[in-house]
Design an enzyme around this catalytic site. Structure first.
Site, PDB file in Angstrom:
ATOM      1  N   CYS A  50      -8.071  11.950 -37.956  1.00  0.00           N
ATOM      2  CA  CYS A  50      -8.070  13.388 -38.201  1.00  0.00           C
ATOM      3  C   CYS A  50      -9.468  13.894 -38.561  1.00  0.00           C
ATOM      4  CB  CYS A  50      -7.092  13.739 -39.317  1.00  0.00           C
ATOM      5  SG  CYS A  50      -7.432  12.906 -40.887  1.00  0.00           S
ATOM      6  N   ASN A  51     -10.324  13.009 -39.032  1.00  0.00           N
ATOM      7  CA  ASN A  51     -11.663  13.429 -39.459  1.00  0.00           C
ATOM      8  C   ASN A  51     -12.779  13.028 -38.498  1.00  0.00           C
ATOM      9  OD1 ASN A  51     -11.086  14.827 -41.822  1.00  0.00           O
ATOM     10  ND2 ASN A  51     -10.930  12.942 -43.013  1.00  0.00           N
ATOM     11  N   ARG A  52     -12.451  12.264 -37.450  1.00  0.00           N
ATOM     12  CA  ARG A  52     -13.510  11.834 -36.534  1.00  0.00           C
ATOM     13  C   ARG A  52     -12.937  11.403 -35.188  1.00  0.00           C
ATOM     14  NH1 ARG A  52     -16.967   8.796 -38.921  1.00  0.00           N
ATOM     15  NH2 ARG A  52     -16.084   9.086 -41.000  1.00  0.00           N
ATOM     16  N   SER A 109     -16.673   8.320 -45.038  1.00  0.00           N
ATOM     17  CA  SER A 109     -15.412   9.053 -45.137  1.00  0.00           C
ATOM     18  C   SER A 109     -15.555  10.300 -46.001  1.00  0.00           C
ATOM     19  CB  SER A 109     -14.323   8.153 -45.737  1.00  0.00           C
ATOM     20  OG  SER A 109     -14.037   7.073 -44.881  1.00  0.00           O
ATOM     21  N   LYS A 192       0.070  24.505 -54.326  1.00  0.00           N
ATOM     22  CA  LYS A 192      -0.455  23.397 -53.527  1.00  0.00           C
ATOM     23  C   LYS A 192      -0.834  22.201 -54.392  1.00  0.00           C
ATOM     24  CE  LYS A 192      -1.730  21.590 -49.605  1.00  0.00           C
ATOM     25  NZ  LYS A 192      -0.723  21.250 -48.586  1.00  0.00           N
ATOM     26  N   MET A 193      -1.482  22.449 -55.536  1.00  0.00           N
ATOM     27  CA  MET A 193      -1.900  21.341 -56.381  1.00  0.00           C
ATOM     28  C   MET A 193      -0.705  20.580 -56.922  1.00  0.00           C
ATOM     29  SD  MET A 193      -4.687  19.842 -57.398  1.00  0.00           S
ATOM     30  CE  MET A 193      -6.018  21.046 -57.449  1.00  0.00           C
TER      31      MET A 193
END
Length: 464
Positions: A50-52, A109, A192-193
């Site tokens: 999802c991040n790369r 990351s 959300k938290m």
């Protein structure tokens, strides 16, 4: 020969760009097949999270390889390269190797020290291997990267400390309860938290979740995600004696929980501890509640202090890991250099075997009276002489190829023993040579011809 990585990640592109460059699991075999057909590419691994999204390749030449990989991306995703070129990065050779090691060790990351990327890189490599997209170089490099990632998480503490508010809350809870098995959680507010925190608690074994909110429909929505039960805030106060953990983030202007309410609840709890996390700003929980016996109250400042302390600890560990990566790069480069000496040594051994056999045949023709036992003794002793004569030169050239001018030493060694003809007849991937990434005796061959001469990738050990 060169190692190249072309990619984009959370640093170089926003999510609306990254989401356009994802590979579905079912599409990876075909993507790898097309990648292998790309000009100059000999080996390939696709790492997509999802991040790369990163494409690692071994190419037979650097010139234009970035152009060809961007062409592969353009064709596969159906997006003009003008739209994504500004978002991508390209690393070559040692920089590419260092990047892979940093990715696998989670130094690249979004959350420093997270462990998920290690499994993702391993899975990407094994998928490429299953589809015959890897060979000698990547079978070694990715195995080394995964092994390093495992070492990092076993020999350092980079992944042991919480680095988010929600995760820090869970780590604090572990100090009190050890495990969350059979523990009940009450959430005041459904923001959300609160959701992230209860997600971590639920993932760590919390048995039941009660969600309380001023708007019951929102409580019902969040409760459904964790198979929990919804209720109003007023009803939740009456259920305090049922729960072990309370998380509060309502956004109210005044305290939603008072000291008297908690004291009354503690009378019915039979000395069971109550763990309270007040994530709200302004605070939901009256601070004096923390003075009540067996009540453990933490607010967001407590958690942020833990997060910052743990981040600093992870940064300290990261500096240790950078040293480990530098050492592993040296190891890989040394291995690359040994690839060049292997065919030379084999050529020398084969040449010595031919000379020995021809000499034995000539000797036995001149001495026909020798019986079989005598012939075996002579053959064994003369073979021992040849092996002993070759022993020191072979060990010395192994050492020399690991030094700065190793390729020059290898050339001289080849000329001294007149091995050029034997080497020119050799056509396999052992001919890959050290830091200059060339193919001995095949430098003029096209990438297609080189691919056809390379053996199929062998499977790595299951322990990987």
């Amino acid at each position: 020969m060169h190692i190249v990585v072309v990619g984009l990640n959370y640093r170089t592109s926003p999510v609306e760009v990254r989401e356009k460059f994802t590979f579905a699991d079912k599409d990876l075999p075909e993507a790898l097949r097309q990648l292998k057909l790309t000009k100059t590419v000999l080996e390939g691994v696709i790492v997509a999270t999802c991040n790369r999204t990163e494409i690692y390749v071994v190419v037979d030449r650097l010139h234009m390889c970035g152009y060809f990989i961007r062409g592969f991306m353009e064709q596969w995703f159906g997006i003009s390269r003008e739209e994504f070129t500004k978002h991508i990065y390209i690393y070559e050779d040692e920089q590419a190797i260092s990047h892979l090691f940093r990715v696998t060790c989670s130094l690249d990351s979004m959350v420093l020290g997270e462990t998920q990327i290690l499994g993702q890189v391993r899975s990407a490599f094994l998928e490429s291997q299953r589809n015959n997209a890897t060979g000698t170089w990547f079978n070694m490099l990715f195995k080394q990267a995964v092994t390093l990632g495992k070492r990092v998480h076993s020999e350092t503490t980079i992944g042991e400390s919480a680095v988010s508010i929600s995760y820090a809350a869970v780590e604090l809870g572990k100090r009190i309860f050890g495990l969350f098995t059979d523990k009940k959680v009450l959430i005041l507010g459904a923001g959300k938290m609160s959701e992230l925190t209860v997600k971590h608690l639920y993932g760590n074994g919390a048995a039941e979740v009660i969600v309380a909110n001023r708007t019951l429909s929102r409580a019902e929505e969040l409760a459904k995600k964790f198979n929990g039960s919804p209720c109003t805030l007023d009803a939740a106060i009456k259920r305090l004696d049922e729960v072990d953990i309370l998380i509060s983030s309502t956004g109210a202007d005044e305290y939603v929980l008072t000291s008297s309410q908690v004291k009354e609840s503690m009378k019915r709890r039979q000395s069971r501890p109550l763990f309270i996390i007040d994530i709200a700003v302004p605070r939901d929980i009256d601070p004096i509640i923390g003075d009540i016996h067996n009540v453990f109250l933490y607010d967001i400042d407590d958690l942020e202090g833990i997060v910052q302390s743990n981040l600093e600890m992870r940064r300290t560990e990261a500096s240790k890991i950078e040293i480990m990566i530098e050492e592993e790069i040296i190891v890989f480069n040394q291995w690359l250099k040994t690839l060049g000496v292997r065919p030379v040594i084999r050529a020398l051994q084969e040449k010595s075997n031919v000379i020995h056999e021809e000499t034995m045949e000539s000797l036995f023709n001149k001495l026909p009276e020798l019986d079989e036992h005598q012939r075996k003794v002579i053959r064994r002793l003369t073979k021992s002489i040849v092996n002993q004569m070759l022993h020191d030169p072979i060990n010395r050239i192994k050492e020399l190829t690991g030094e700065k001018n190793g390729e020059d030493s290898l050339d001289v060694f080849t000329q001294i023993f007149a091995l050029e003809d034997q080497l020119n007849d050799t056509r396999d991937d052992d001919m890959l040579v050290g830091p200059k990434r060339i193919l001995m005796g095949t430098s003029s061959k096209s990438s297609t011809e080189i691919k056809s001469s390379l053996p199929k990738a062998s499977l790595m050990p299951a322990s990987l």
